[in-house]
Design an enzyme around this catalytic site. Structure first.
Site, short mmCIF file in Angstrom:
data_model
loop_
_atom_site.label_atom_id
_atom_site.label_comp_id
_atom_site.label_asym_id
_atom_site.label_seq_id
_atom_site.Cartn_x
_atom_site.Cartn_y
_atom_site.Cartn_z
N ILE A 135 46.18 37.77 24.97
CA ILE A 135 46.02 37.37 23.59
C ILE A 135 44.72 36.56 23.50
CG2 ILE A 135 48.46 37.44 22.94
CD1 ILE A 135 48.69 34.51 23.40
N ASP A 136 44.10 36.57 22.34
CA ASP A 136 42.79 35.95 22.19
C ASP A 136 42.83 34.45 22.49
OD1 ASP A 136 41.86 38.40 21.35
OD2 ASP A 136 42.10 37.94 19.22
N LYS A 137 41.69 33.91 22.86
CA LYS A 137 41.57 32.49 23.19
C LYS A 137 42.16 31.61 22.09
CE LYS A 137 38.13 28.84 23.90
NZ LYS A 137 36.70 28.50 23.98
#
Length: 304
Positions: A135-137
């Site tokens: 999942i994105d930062k």
């Protein structure tokens, strides 16, 4: 390297499909890397992933030896929702990168996992041990980590076959009038900005399918939505939200320039995760409550 040797008993339209079904412990994407690295030959000649396999073909795979982890363990606190000998489910905070990349080699989830867990799968290499999906930062929430290669293979297959369910909650700019729907597009690199992803023609990207449902509409012109991923493309929900005309609140890449709230990233949260346990076959469901900063924003808004 060690050689894996096969004599095809059945024909197959694609060599990568044949190996995905016959080479134990390798996902489809890992098999494709073997082809791109020149590690596969058919009847003594370098093979392509797309070529067909005929009955009697002699297939040799040079499997690279596993390497030791090179990412360094770091004592970073983790919210471990669940853990056993095969898997760990982590509630990742906003602001934490999943694994090393783009010069980011410290402070990642992988660094924390290497310190906190007793083992991790090695299929994804020395910089991404245990990482099955990302999942994105600046997206918070749940992801599952594999502690051995058998678990990694099982979880990757569930994601590939779309039996692993990943559900997100997001606050969107504007009032979404439809109660729900399905967004089907192709996503690839933005031709005008290679750092971004974008909806592109079929020949330029990969198919991306997202289901969404409106949960709440607010008088201040915001909408809380639930998103269910059928595919897992980079930035998929964020790109699809923008495509719908309702970008995710706080999104620094795909959102509006003038934000109403002071935020450190998008209000997008991986809320629920469903999958089958790699060893027991039990269907597991995990949920992570919205982070405090997300809840505070919702509490400031007035529901229609």
């Amino acid at each position: 390297m060690k050689d894996e040797v096969f004599t095809a008993r059945d024909s197959c339209a694609r060599a990568d499909v044949f190996l995905s079904e016959n080479l134990n412990g390798f996902t489809r994407s890992a098999v494709k890397k073997l082809f791109s690295s020149g590690c596969v030959s058919i009847n003594g000649k370098p093979a392509k992933a797309s070529q067909s396999v005929a009955v009697g073909d002699y297939i040799v795979v040079n499997v690279p030896e596993a390497r030791e982890y090179t990412a360094k363990p770091e004592n970073i606190p983790l919210d471990i929702v669940y853990q056993d000998s095969d898997i760990a489910v982590i509630n990742k905070p906003q602001g934490m990168t999943v694994h090393a990349g783009n010069g980011n080699t410290e402070g990642t989830l992988v660094n924390a996992l290497l310190y906190s867990l007793d083992s991790l799968s090695g299929i994804n290499g020395v910089l991404r041990p245990g990482i099955v999906h990302r999942i994105d930062k600046d997206t918070s929430g749940l992801l599952v980590v594999a502690k051995n290669d058998k678990a990694h293979f099982s979880l990757s297959k569930q994601i590939e076959e779309k039996t692993c369910r990943r559900t997100y909650l997001a606050l969107l700019e504007g009032t979404v009038k439809k109660d729900g729907g399905t967004v089907t597009t192709y996503i690839g690199r933005d031709p005008s900005d290679r750092i971004k992803m974008a909806v592109v023609p079929p020949e330029k990207g990969k198919i991306a399918i997202t289901d969404y449902v409106v949960l709440k509409r607010f008088k201040e012109n915001f909408t809380l939505c639930r998103f269910d991923l059928r595919t897992g493309r980079t930035h998929q929900i964020r790109v699809h939200a923008k495509y719908l005309g309702f970008p995710v609140v706080g999104d620094p890449v795909y959102g509006i320039k003038k934000q109403k709230f002071t935020l450190d990233g998008q209000l997008l949260h991986a809320w629920q995760l469903k999958f089958v346990h790699p060893s027991t076959g039990e269907e597991l469901t995990f949920e992570a409550p919205l982070p405090d900063y997300f809840e505070k924003i919702l509490n400031k808004l007035t529901q229609i």
